[in-house]
Design a protein around this motif. Structure first.
Motif, mmCIF file in Angstrom:
data_model
loop_
_atom_site.group_PDB
_atom_site.id
_atom_site.type_symbol
_atom_site.label_atom_id
_atom_site.label_comp_id
_atom_site.label_asym_id
_atom_site.label_seq_id
_atom_site.Cartn_x
_atom_site.Cartn_y
_atom_site.Cartn_z
ATOM 1 N N LEU A 94 107.003 91.837 -77.286
ATOM 2 C CA LEU A 94 107.648 90.666 -77.885
ATOM 3 C C LEU A 94 108.090 90.875 -79.329
ATOM 4 O O LEU A 94 109.288 90.882 -79.617
ATOM 5 C CB LEU A 94 106.691 89.459 -77.804
ATOM 6 N N PHE A 95 107.134 91.057 -80.225
ATOM 7 C CA PHE A 95 107.444 90.918 -81.650
ATOM 8 C C PHE A 95 108.526 91.860 -82.158
ATOM 9 O O PHE A 95 109.359 91.463 -82.966
ATOM 10 C CB PHE A 95 106.165 91.078 -82.489
ATOM 11 N N LYS A 96 108.523 93.121 -81.695
ATOM 12 C CA LYS A 96 109.484 94.071 -82.273
ATOM 13 C C LYS A 96 110.933 93.709 -81.910
ATOM 14 O O LYS A 96 111.869 94.207 -82.521
ATOM 15 C CB LYS A 96 109.152 95.511 -81.878
ATOM 16 N N HIS A 97 111.096 92.815 -80.931
ATOM 17 C CA HIS A 97 112.446 92.433 -80.504
ATOM 18 C C HIS A 97 112.954 91.157 -81.195
ATOM 19 O O HIS A 97 114.074 90.733 -80.959
ATOM 20 C CB HIS A 97 112.457 92.181 -78.983
ATOM 21 N N LEU A 98 112.085 90.518 -81.987
ATOM 22 C CA LEU A 98 112.430 89.210 -82.573
ATOM 23 C C LEU A 98 112.556 89.290 -84.089
ATOM 24 O O LEU A 98 112.109 90.260 -84.697
ATOM 25 C CB LEU A 98 111.324 88.190 -82.241
ATOM 26 N N ASN A 99 113.077 88.220 -84.684
ATOM 27 C CA ASN A 99 113.131 88.162 -86.151
ATOM 28 C C ASN A 99 111.929 87.397 -86.707
ATOM 29 O O ASN A 99 112.063 86.629 -87.660
ATOM 30 C CB ASN A 99 114.448 87.513 -86.617
ATOM 31 N N ILE A 100 110.776 87.628 -86.109
ATOM 32 C CA ILE A 100 109.559 86.954 -86.595
ATOM 33 C C ILE A 100 109.023 87.707 -87.815
ATOM 34 O O ILE A 100 109.132 88.939 -87.881
ATOM 35 C CB ILE A 100 108.501 86.851 -85.465
ATOM 36 N N LYS A 101 108.482 86.968 -88.775
ATOM 37 C CA LYS A 101 107.961 87.624 -89.983
ATOM 38 C C LYS A 101 106.565 88.184 -89.706
ATOM 39 O O LYS A 101 105.733 87.498 -89.102
ATOM 40 C CB LYS A 101 107.892 86.635 -91.135
ATOM 41 N N LYS A 102 106.347 89.399 -90.179
ATOM 42 C CA LYS A 102 105.065 90.074 -89.957
ATOM 43 C C LYS A 102 103.880 89.210 -90.416
ATOM 44 O O LYS A 102 102.848 89.131 -89.743
ATOM 45 C CB LYS A 102 105.077 91.385 -90.751
ATOM 46 N N GLU A 103 104.079 88.565 -91.580
ATOM 47 C CA GLU A 103 102.960 87.780 -92.141
ATOM 48 C C GLU A 103 102.677 86.510 -91.327
ATOM 49 O O GLU A 103 101.663 85.857 -91.519
ATOM 50 C CB GLU A 103 103.209 87.440 -93.625
ATOM 51 N N ASN A 104 103.579 86.168 -90.410
ATOM 52 C CA ASN A 104 103.368 84.977 -89.578
ATOM 53 C C ASN A 104 102.674 85.292 -88.247
ATOM 54 O O ASN A 104 102.433 84.409 -87.440
ATOM 55 C CB ASN A 104 104.706 84.283 -89.307
ATOM 56 N N ILE A 105 102.418 86.584 -88.018
ATOM 57 C CA ILE A 105 101.776 87.008 -86.764
ATOM 58 C C ILE A 105 100.268 87.149 -87.001
ATOM 59 O O ILE A 105 99.846 87.832 -87.932
ATOM 60 C CB ILE A 105 102.343 88.373 -86.302
ATOM 61 N N HIS A 106 99.480 86.492 -86.147
ATOM 62 C CA HIS A 106 98.017 86.603 -86.261
ATOM 63 C C HIS A 106 97.455 87.060 -84.922
ATOM 64 O O HIS A 106 97.702 86.421 -83.890
ATOM 65 C CB HIS A 106 97.392 85.264 -86.638
#
Ligand code: F6R
Length: 259
Positions: A94-106
């Protein structure tokens, strides 16, 4: 409870992704609780498609994962097959394909020096984020939610949990066997959000597919509430509850048979 029965896995995945996407559009800074395992892969694929083709924006979204094995953590230097961390799974699927901020991932830290302290910290982080708006859930073969194995209190909080015999067996069959890891070398403990933590999410969204989940889904939705099947806690969820199944996973429900 809202029950949606899709024709197949793709249908189930699409319905789940649509619900998550609707929340992100309505509340761009929403807090999502995420799960790992085979079940949510299709949902994640659809969210990735929506991000790429429809511009679904994850830049304000915060996420909290349900669980992580104790003793392992993300190691991007290793090939996928040698890093079985859930952090790695989430990064790849999931994450590497999105524009989610690293600091928002827990994600629970399987390498935490003091795991008990980490668990309290994780609970605090969820609170600081304003609580979980939507928690995506699968269901284990023994009826677990996250790694709340049979015998976990329905009031339990984030903690270190030994894995049940069935979970070890399921994990071995679904993943470890293929990567050549011996059963005795698999992690036997995990950090897991508690059932009580999960029940505080504003919307619980459980997904399940396949004949092998039919029996446990019927116990979870229609059986007596019990710590033997921690997913029966869905019957106690005070917020919004949605269950999305494919036809096979729904095949042992008596309600739907009556319709
Ligand atoms: C993992 C998790 C587990 C899985 C369950 C089902 O984060 O929460 O409870 O949802 O073990 O796994 P799959 O989807 O592989 O059948």
């Amino acid at each position: 409870m809202e029950l949606i029965i899709g024709k197949n896995y793709e249908d189930m995945s699409k319905s789940a992704a649509d619900i998550i996407a609707e929340l992100i559009r309505l509340k761009p800074n929403c807090v999502l609780g995420l799960a790992t395992g085979g079940t949510p892969i299709g949902t994640y694929k659809e969210l990735i498609r929506m991000h790429i083709e429809e511009g679904l924006d994850f830049s304000g979204v915060k996420t909290f994962n349900l669980d992580e094995y104790l003793g392992i953590g993300l190691d991007l230097q290793k090939p996928y097959t040698q890093d079985q961390s859930y952090a790695r799974f989430m990064h790849e699927e999931l994450f590497k394909h999105l524009n989610i901020k690293k600091e928002n991932i827990h994600i629970p830290d399987g390498l935490a020096k003091d795991p008990q302290k980490f668990c309290s910290h994780y609970e605090e982080e969820i609170k600081k984020a304003g609580g979980i708006d939507l928690q995506l859930l699968g269901i284990g073969g023994d009826g677990h939610w996250a790694f709340n194995e049979p015998g976990s209190s329905l009031y339990s909080r984030t903690r270190v949990q030994p894995l049940s015999k069935q979970t070890l067996e399921d994990n071995f069959e679904s993943f470890y066997k293929k990567s050549g890891i011996k059963k005795e070398d698999m992690p036997h403990f995990a950090i897991t959000m508690g059932v009580g933590t999960i029940l505080e999410s504003r919307h619980a969204l459980m997904i399940a597919n396949g004949k092998k989940k039919a029996e446990i889904i019927s116990k979870a939705l229609e059986g007596s509430i019990s710590w033997e099947v921690t997913a029966t806690a869905i019957q106690l969820h005070p917020g919004k509850t949605t269950v999305i199944l494919d036809k096979d996973a729904a095949s042992k429900l008596t309600w739907t048979a009556k319709e």
